[in-house]
Design a protein around this motif. Structure first.
Motif, PDB file in Angstrom:
ATOM      1  N   ASN A  24       0.845  -1.183   0.000  1.00 43.23           N
ATOM      2  CA  ASN A  24       0.000   0.000   0.000  1.00 43.23           C
ATOM      3  C   ASN A  24       0.884   1.237   0.000  1.00 43.23           C
ATOM      4  O   ASN A  24       1.993   1.223   0.553  1.00 43.23           O
TER       5      ASN A  24
ATOM      6  N   ASP B  42       1.543   4.883   1.310  1.00 49.49           N
ATOM      7  CA  ASP B  42       1.188   5.717   2.459  1.00 49.49           C
ATOM      8  C   ASP B  42       2.110   6.937   2.473  1.00 49.49           C
ATOM      9  O   ASP B  42       3.272   6.860   2.889  1.00 49.49           O
ATOM     10  N   GLU B  43       1.567   8.067   1.978  1.00 53.36           N
ATOM     11  CA  GLU B  43       2.371   9.285   1.852  1.00 53.36           C
ATOM     12  C   GLU B  43       3.606   9.021   0.979  1.00 53.36           C
ATOM     13  O   GLU B  43       3.469   8.634  -0.158  1.00 53.36           O
TER      14      GLU B  43
ATOM     15  N   ALA C 265       4.174   0.472   2.337  1.00 55.44           N
ATOM     16  CA  ALA C 265       3.934  -0.340   3.527  1.00 55.44           C
ATOM     17  C   ALA C 265       3.106  -1.545   3.118  1.00 55.44           C
ATOM     18  O   ALA C 265       2.306  -1.480   2.175  1.00 55.44           O
TER      19      ALA C 265
ATOM     20  N   PRO D 116      -3.760   3.920  -4.726  1.00 55.30           N
ATOM     21  CA  PRO D 116      -4.495   4.706  -3.724  1.00 55.30           C
ATOM     22  C   PRO D 116      -5.688   5.439  -4.347  1.00 55.30           C
ATOM     23  O   PRO D 116      -5.694   5.734  -5.549  1.00 55.30           O
TER      24      PRO D 116
ATOM     25  N   LYS E 198       5.934   6.694   1.530  1.00 59.03           N
ATOM     26  CA  LYS E 198       6.519   5.370   1.788  1.00 59.03           C
ATOM     27  C   LYS E 198       5.596   4.262   1.308  1.00 59.03           C
ATOM     28  O   LYS E 198       4.391   4.471   1.096  1.00 59.03           O
TER      29      LYS E 198
ATOM     30  N   SER F 136       7.801  -1.634   5.925  1.00 56.50           N
ATOM     31  CA  SER F 136       7.617  -0.325   5.302  1.00 56.50           C
ATOM     32  C   SER F 136       8.939   0.125   4.720  1.00 56.50           C
ATOM     33  O   SER F 136      10.010  -0.273   5.201  1.00 56.50           O
TER      34      SER F 136
END
Length: 631
Positions: free
Chosen positions: A434, A436-437, A441, A558, A439, A505
């Motif tokens: 996924n 996340d900003e 993860a 996303p 990064k 991550s």
């Protein structure tokens, strides 16, 4: 049976002897070997047996007196089979002053993984060396057993102006010899008659120093050297065979083991019958016996005299629960016989040696022993010395080697050990990611089979801080990776792949450019750092085993983004490596499949260009980006 029959030239391993002695930066000239010469005499003594004497001489020029390779010398020998005497050593200063060596010490050699051995060394240092000095070393060596003769390596740790070996052989003795390694075409060979003797001389001039690489094969693969042996000799009783043919070598081996396994084996028999109780197939019975020897008998190497060649009583090894390779092979064999399974011991050389029985019919070809079982017309190579070897596989260091299988006292069979295919040694993984900003993860599940599982278990089982070991294992691929919540499954000796599950991550992996997100979807980069500098390296590259990688990355797109760009599928292969990378969009996920196979154990120097070409191409693919854009 790891007896070291090879004695390199005096300076060959001297650098290890002076650990802690380093040279400051200097403008001194390079030291070199002026000459080294071994002169062997082969004769028949009054007892009607061969007598072999070596006169060894070496001269060095000292360009840098701080160089450990000129500060002293060491002479290696086997206390059971050889004696060293009449040592003379001195230096001559630039002012022509002779300074004798004051003290010659005798020490046990330190040999890794061997508990007890008969290997000794004479060691001495040259006092008051100056730049421009010359050193002189001389000694004699007598050989007690005509089967065990040292090879002669022409190259050394220093440049050598002249390396020469002469064999002065009585007409009553027939010798054999073979040149091995590279650059043997540069070696000059002459013969001449001298009364009742023939002189054979090999000479190499102006040789460069030996190159060492940790990931290279042993010296026997690439350094020019001469192997010689006695085929037969004539005494008052007639012609006596020694070695020089596989038949003679096998006869010698069988004579060494003719008196073993005479002790009471009732306890061994009872244990075997208990192990196989309720098992119907020969393969299951063999596995039970192999697992017992592997887990209950501790590997301890003994290399003392003929004890380096003759297995100990199987009953003693069973009772004491320790032994070396030949002891474990013999115990396996005796237990399999109790179980009614066809098997026997086999002599074998590991991949440390680059010899075959046909070209080098001498004990130098072997340094190991295994047991071979034949079940349903299939051979199983049983080597219980590997603590984490997974039955019915074998240790990786005997792949591709010849095994000399005992049939009976007179019959044998040479059997090649197969090279395990890359797909049997696989590291596979399913990685769900996924964004996340900035990064990545997600979760990952990795599986390792075959030799890769064995390699992993050896590290994992012996680690005190197991989570730290697992983090290091993963972070070697990615600098900014953080992993936790590990779960390890199948960390046993079953054939099931070992499984490692974790959460992870990767920081700073996403690059934002206006309304786009750029990132590399591939997280693991096998062989990316393995390009070979062909200007520096002239030595082959050796892998422990063939292997393959198969990773699947599932990347969730996303919300608010869509796929803007994905790289083209990639496929490339040659005789060394096969690689594939495929990209596809599946609903709101990007699926990337990464496959790679290594299919050659030894990269010869002529392979380097092809290797570098494909590694460069693969590494370029590792750096491809996927681009997401705002909807």
């Amino acid at each position: 049976m790891n007896r070291i029959l090879t004695t390199y030239s005096l300076a060959f391993v001297l650098g290890f002897l002076f650990i802690g002695v380093t040279s400051a930066q200097t403008t001194s000239q390079k030291s070199y070997i002026i000459s080294k010469s071994d002169f062997y005499t082969f004769d028949i003594n009054k007892n009607d047996t061969p007598v072999i004497t070596l006169n060894s001489e070496e001269k060095k020029w000292v360009g840098d007196k701080e160089d450990p390779l000129v500060q002293g010398n060491r002479i290696d020998y086997s206390d059971a089979f050889e004696s060293v005497y009449d040592i003379e050593a001195y230096s001559i200063t630039p002012e022509n002053k002779k300074i004798k060596v004051r003290y010659i010490d005798t020490k046990d050699r330190e040999i890794e993984n061997i508990f007890y051995h008969d290997q000794k060394m004479k060691i001495y240092y040259f006092p008051d060396l100056k730049n421009g000095s010359e050193t002189y070393s001389y000694y004699k060596k007598s050989y007690y057993n005509p089967h065990f003769l040292d090879p002669f390596y022409f190259k050394d740790d220093l440049e050598c102006k002249e390396a020469k070996i002469t064999l002065k052989v009585s007409n009553k003795i027939e010798i054999g010899y073979v040149l091995k390694g590279r650059e043997t075409d540069k070696i000059q060979f002459t013969t001449q008659k001298e009364g009742d003797y023939t002189l054979y001389t090999w000479r190499l001039t102006d040789s460069q120093k030996v190159e060492y690489f940790d990931d290279g094969p042993k010296l026997s693969y690439y350094t020019p050297h001469l192997i010689f042996f006695i085929k037969s000799y004539v005494n008052s009783a007639g012609k006596q065979p020694v070695v020089g043919s596989v038949d003679n070598l096998y006869h010698f081996y069988t004579q060494t083991i003719k008196d073993i396994n005479k002790a009471d084996e009732s306890s061994l028999r009872a244990q075997t019958l208990e192990l196989i109780k309720g098992l119907s197939s020969d393969l299951d019975k063999t596995k039970a016996i192999f697992d017992f020897v592997q887990s209950k008998v501790q590997y301890v190497a003994f290399e003392d005299g003929m004890g380096g060649f003759i297995p100990r009583e199987s009953a003693d090894v069973f009772q004491k629960k320790y032994g070396d390779c030949k002891d474990m092979a013999n115990l396996l064999n005796q237990m399999l016989h109790v179980a009614g399974i066809e098997s026997n011991i086999a002599w074998i050389g590991t991949r440390h040696n680059n010899y075959s029985y046909e070209e080098v019919p001498s004990p130098i070809v072997d340094n190991h022993m295994i047991c071979i079982a034949n079940i349903d017309k299939q051979n199983y190579f049983l080597d219980a010395t590997g603590q984490y070897t997974i039955f019915p596989s074998f240790t990786p260091f005997i792949q591709g080697k010849q095994a000399l299988l005992k049939i009976d006292d007179h019959q044998y069979k040479i059997i090649p050990v197969p090279i395990v295919a890359s797909e049997a040694n696989q590291n596979s993984g399913k990685i769900k990611i996924n964004i996340d900003e900035d990064k990545l993860a997600g979760t990952a599940q990795f599986q390792m089979s075959g030799f890769l599982k064995t390699q992993f278990l050896a590290s994992y089982k012996n680690s005190v801080e197991k989570e730290k070991m697992l983090k290091n294992y993963l972070s070697r691929f990615i600098v900014n990776l953080t992993a936790n919540n590990f779960e390890v499954k199948n960390d046993d000796l079953s054939r099931n792949p070992v499984s490692v599950l974790c959460q992870f991550s990767v920081d700073k992996w996403i690059k934002k450019v206006e309304n786009q997100l750029l990132f590399k979807p591939i997280l693991f980069f096998p062989f990316s750092d393995s390009r070979i500098d062909t200007q520096i390296r002239k030595v082959p590259y050796m892998f422990d085993f063939n292997k393959s990688y198969n990773f699947e990355y599932e990347i969730a797109i996303p919300n608010g983004y869509k796929l803007d760009f994905k790289p083209d599928d990639y496929s490339m292969s040659n005789d060394l490596v096969k690689a594939k990378i495929k990209y596809k969009l599946q609903d709101r996920k990007i699926v990337v499949n990464q496959e790679l196979e290594l299919n050659k154990l030894l990269l010869e120097t002529e392979d380097f260009e092809s290797w570098n070409t494909i590694i460069k191409s693969i590494t370029k693919q590792y750096n491809q980006n996927i681009i997401l854009v705002k909807e």
